[in-house]
Design an enzyme around this catalytic site. Structure first.
Site, PDB file in Angstrom:
ATOM      1  N   HIS A 235       0.875  -1.175   0.000  1.00 31.79           N
ATOM      2  CA  HIS A 235       0.000   0.000   0.000  1.00 31.79           C
ATOM      3  C   HIS A 235       0.909   1.221   0.000  1.00 31.79           C
ATOM      4  O   HIS A 235       1.651   1.434   0.970  1.00 31.79           O
ATOM      5  CB  HIS A 235      -0.873   0.030   1.256  1.00 31.79           C
ATOM      6  CG  HIS A 235      -1.692  -1.211   1.422  1.00 31.79           C
ATOM      7  ND1 HIS A 235      -2.991  -1.308   0.995  1.00 31.79           N
ATOM      8  CD2 HIS A 235      -1.380  -2.428   1.943  1.00 31.79           C
ATOM      9  CE1 HIS A 235      -3.454  -2.538   1.266  1.00 31.79           C
ATOM     10  NE2 HIS A 235      -2.488  -3.227   1.833  1.00 31.79           N
TER      11      HIS A 235
ATOM     12  N   ARG B 226      -0.533   4.270  -0.886  1.00 36.38           N
ATOM     13  CA  ARG B 226      -1.483   5.394  -0.716  1.00 36.38           C
ATOM     14  C   ARG B 226      -1.321   6.417  -1.849  1.00 36.38           C
ATOM     15  O   ARG B 226      -0.719   6.135  -2.878  1.00 36.38           O
ATOM     16  CB  ARG B 226      -1.311   6.089   0.649  1.00 36.38           C
ATOM     17  CG  ARG B 226      -1.154   5.180   1.861  1.00 36.38           C
ATOM     18  CD  ARG B 226      -2.321   4.239   2.095  1.00 36.38           C
ATOM     19  NE  ARG B 226      -2.174   3.560   3.373  1.00 36.38           N
ATOM     20  CZ  ARG B 226      -2.802   2.426   3.681  1.00 36.38           C
ATOM     21  NH1 ARG B 226      -3.615   1.831   2.818  1.00 36.38           N
ATOM     22  NH2 ARG B 226      -2.618   1.884   4.865  1.00 36.38           N
TER      23      ARG B 226
ATOM     24  N   ASN C 106      -6.796  -0.084  -2.551  1.00 35.94           N
ATOM     25  CA  ASN C 106      -7.787   0.353  -1.551  1.00 35.94           C
ATOM     26  C   ASN C 106      -7.613   1.813  -1.145  1.00 35.94           C
ATOM     27  O   ASN C 106      -7.470   2.143   0.025  1.00 35.94           O
ATOM     28  CB  ASN C 106      -7.787  -0.568  -0.319  1.00 35.94           C
ATOM     29  CG  ASN C 106      -6.464  -0.563   0.439  1.00 35.94           C
ATOM     30  OD1 ASN C 106      -5.409  -0.341  -0.150  1.00 35.94           O
ATOM     31  ND2 ASN C 106      -6.513  -0.798   1.743  1.00 35.94           N
TER      32      ASN C 106
ATOM     33  N   LYS D 143      -8.065  -7.428  -6.866  1.00 32.55           N
ATOM     34  CA  LYS D 143      -7.991  -7.712  -5.430  1.00 32.55           C
ATOM     35  C   LYS D 143      -9.388  -7.907  -4.862  1.00 32.55           C
ATOM     36  O   LYS D 143     -10.261  -7.054  -5.034  1.00 32.55           O
ATOM     37  CB  LYS D 143      -7.307  -6.541  -4.715  1.00 32.55           C
ATOM     38  CG  LYS D 143      -7.216  -6.693  -3.192  1.00 32.55           C
ATOM     39  CD  LYS D 143      -6.172  -7.711  -2.768  1.00 32.55           C
ATOM     40  CE  LYS D 143      -6.188  -7.996  -1.268  1.00 32.55           C
ATOM     41  NZ  LYS D 143      -5.500  -6.993  -0.468  1.00 32.55           N
TER      42      LYS D 143
ATOM     43  N   HIS E   4      -7.798 -11.110   0.065  1.00 31.98           N
ATOM     44  CA  HIS E   4      -7.693 -10.873   1.512  1.00 31.98           C
ATOM     45  C   HIS E   4      -8.564 -11.955   2.147  1.00 31.98           C
ATOM     46  O   HIS E   4      -9.785 -11.857   2.135  1.00 31.98           O
ATOM     47  CB  HIS E   4      -8.182  -9.469   1.889  1.00 31.98           C
ATOM     48  CG  HIS E   4      -8.004  -9.175   3.347  1.00 31.98           C
ATOM     49  ND1 HIS E   4      -7.104  -8.263   3.828  1.00 31.98           N
ATOM     50  CD2 HIS E   4      -8.578  -9.731   4.445  1.00 31.98           C
ATOM     51  CE1 HIS E   4      -7.134  -8.265   5.147  1.00 31.98           C
ATOM     52  NE2 HIS E   4      -8.041  -9.142   5.556  1.00 31.98           N
TER      53      HIS E   4
ATOM     54  N   HIS F 112      -0.869 -12.204   2.438  1.00 32.28           N
ATOM     55  CA  HIS F 112      -0.461 -12.142   3.847  1.00 32.28           C
ATOM     56  C   HIS F 112      -1.003 -13.318   4.678  1.00 32.28           C
ATOM     57  O   HIS F 112      -1.804 -13.120   5.580  1.00 32.28           O
ATOM     58  CB  HIS F 112      -0.829 -10.795   4.484  1.00 32.28           C
ATOM     59  CG  HIS F 112      -2.175 -10.222   4.079  1.00 32.28           C
ATOM     60  ND1 HIS F 112      -3.354 -10.928   4.155  1.00 32.28           N
ATOM     61  CD2 HIS F 112      -2.504  -9.004   3.594  1.00 32.28           C
ATOM     62  CE1 HIS F 112      -4.340 -10.168   3.750  1.00 32.28           C
ATOM     63  NE2 HIS F 112      -3.857  -8.994   3.395  1.00 32.28           N
TER      64      HIS F 112
ATOM     65  N   LEU G 283      -4.022  -6.326   9.853  1.00 29.59           N
ATOM     66  CA  LEU G 283      -4.950  -7.407   9.506  1.00 29.59           C
ATOM     67  C   LEU G 283      -4.391  -8.186   8.332  1.00 29.59           C
ATOM     68  O   LEU G 283      -3.876  -7.571   7.400  1.00 29.59           O
ATOM     69  CB  LEU G 283      -6.328  -6.828   9.173  1.00 29.59           C
ATOM     70  CG  LEU G 283      -7.070  -6.292  10.407  1.00 29.59           C
ATOM     71  CD1 LEU G 283      -8.322  -5.538  10.002  1.00 29.59           C
ATOM     72  CD2 LEU G 283      -7.429  -7.432  11.366  1.00 29.59           C
TER      73      LEU G 283
ATOM     74  N   HIS H 278      -0.087   4.384   7.980  1.00 30.51           N
ATOM     75  CA  HIS H 278      -1.149   5.274   8.476  1.00 30.51           C
ATOM     76  C   HIS H 278      -0.454   6.336   9.317  1.00 30.51           C
ATOM     77  O   HIS H 278       0.534   6.031   9.994  1.00 30.51           O
ATOM     78  CB  HIS H 278      -2.123   4.514   9.380  1.00 30.51           C
ATOM     79  CG  HIS H 278      -2.937   3.477   8.678  1.00 30.51           C
ATOM     80  ND1 HIS H 278      -4.090   3.764   7.990  1.00 30.51           N
ATOM     81  CD2 HIS H 278      -2.762   2.140   8.555  1.00 30.51           C
ATOM     82  CE1 HIS H 278      -4.591   2.651   7.479  1.00 30.51           C
ATOM     83  NE2 HIS H 278      -3.803   1.638   7.798  1.00 30.51           N
TER      84      HIS H 278
ATOM     85  N   ALA I 285      -5.685  -0.516  11.154  1.00 29.64           N
ATOM     86  CA  ALA I 285      -4.840  -1.699  10.962  1.00 29.64           C
ATOM     87  C   ALA I 285      -3.773  -1.408   9.916  1.00 29.64           C
ATOM     88  O   ALA I 285      -4.074  -0.845   8.859  1.00 29.64           O
ATOM     89  CB  ALA I 285      -5.701  -2.866  10.503  1.00 29.64           C
TER      90      ALA I 285
END
Ligand code: NCD
Ligand code: ZN
Length: 341
Positions: free
Chosen positions: A15, A17, A41, A99, A136, A174, A219, A251, A263
């Site tokens: 990720h 972002r 995401n 995804k 996921h 993961h 997660l 984050h 998460a």
């Protein structure tokens, strides 16, 4: 000085972002990795080829001068995804996978899939157009214990998906449990799994023992030690079904150190060094190159990289912060350092 030189790795799950955070984190990934599978995401999620191409341009323009890094874009599968979009994605040279997030499973997954049976025609299209499905793998029922959610997903959904779409290539992202590892080992060669550094280095005590530590909350959640041992064994086995995917998920600190913290662990700043630590603890540094640099490319049917990176045995202390992001293991030592990339 002890050194380790391997073919340059790729990160098969990250990720990065957008906006300000992208500018902070992308240089870390671009320094270590040749390519990375970019998770879709964002808010709003990246659901169309057109959106992914705009996002790709934003990533390219955030790269440091001279960086040679290729973002491999993915689309977010929703109940509203059309077969035409899947076909367009397959025809695009920049889109590498879709995804699947179960609705509500994790950060920015509200748009995810509530009923997997309802997307069966889409899974058939992914199979037909040979686009990998990245999963996921956690159920989201309120009455399923958070530590059981991956195992139940494998039993309830993944087994059926693999049976009903025998030619669909699936990456169980993961993995965190011995049950998921066993499933991947036993299933066909069309399934593989990524493993993160945090799930190799820590068990659930890291989040909960001696105080609540939000920077270890991700997660799927860290599991008990027996599961960590199963992951170490899989990652260092030389089995090509298991490869590197950091799930580096930055984050800002205020959103992690919060009464309802997000998460995600930020690991891109030292991804290879974190994996080297885990592989060295298992006395398996000789297995790092296959895991980090070969098996993912092979699964995605992409050429392996040809240039190299070098790590040196050298103790350094992880900073407490990168901009306003707290990294994994902040303030602690690592014993390998990337020296030439
Ligand atoms: C990820 C994120 O923050 O986007 N968080 C995480 O804990 N891994 C989402 C995800 O990959 O589940
Ligand atoms: Zn992720």
């Amino acid at each position: 000085m002890k050194t380790l030189t391997i073919i340059r790795p790729d990160d098969w799950h990250i990720h990065v972002r957008n906006g300000v955070i992208l500018k902070t984190v992308l240089p870390h990934t671009a320094q270590q990795f040749a390519r990375a599978i970019i998770m879709p995401n964002l808010k709003p999620p990246v659901t169309t080829v057109a959106q992914a191409l705009v996002y790709r341009e934003e990533i390219l323009s955030a790269l440091p001068q001279g960086a040679k890094f290729t973002p491999l874009m993915t689309l977010y599968l929703t109940a509203a995804t059309t077969i035409a979009e899947i076909k367009a994605a397959a025809e695009s040279e920049h889109i590498y996978a879709f995804k699947l997030y179960p609705a509500g499973a994790t950060t920015n997954s509200d748009a995810g899939v509530a009923d997997i049976n309802a997307i069966y025609p889409l899974l058939a299209a992914l199979e037909k157009y040979a686009l990998p499905l990245l999963v996921h793998g956690e159920v989201t029922d309120d009455n399923c214990d958070i530590f059981d959610r991956e195992r139940v997903f494998v039993d309830r959904h993944l087994t059926a998906i693999m049976r009903d779409f025998p030619h669909l290539r699936v990456v169980l992202e993961h993995v965190t449990t011995s049950e998921a590892v066993q499933f991947v080992e036993a299933a066909s060669d069309n399934i593989a799994a990524t493993i993160t550094p945090q799930h190799l280095l820590f068990n659930r005590n890291a989040i909960l023992a001696g105080g609540i530590k939000p920077h270890y909350y991700c997660l799927p959640i860290l599991k008990r030690e027996t599961h960590r041992q199963a992951l170490i064994k899989a990652a260092t086995s030389g089995n090509a079904k298991f490869f590197l995917g950091t799930d580096s998920a930055p984050h800002t600190r205020d959103l992690k150190e919060n009464a309802c913290g997000c998460a995600g662990c930020y690991s891109a700043f030292g991804a290879l060094e974190l994996y080297a630590e885990a592989f060295e603890q298992a006395d398996a540094l000789d297995k790092l190159e296959g895991f980090a640099s070969f098996y993912g490319a092979d699964f995605y049917r992409l050429p392996r990289n040809t240039d190299t990176i070098t790590l040196e045995k050298q103790t350094w202390t992880i900073p407490h912060t990168y901009s306003d992001i707290t990294p994994l293991k902040a303030g602690e030592n690592l014993s390998w350092k990337l020296v030439s990339a």
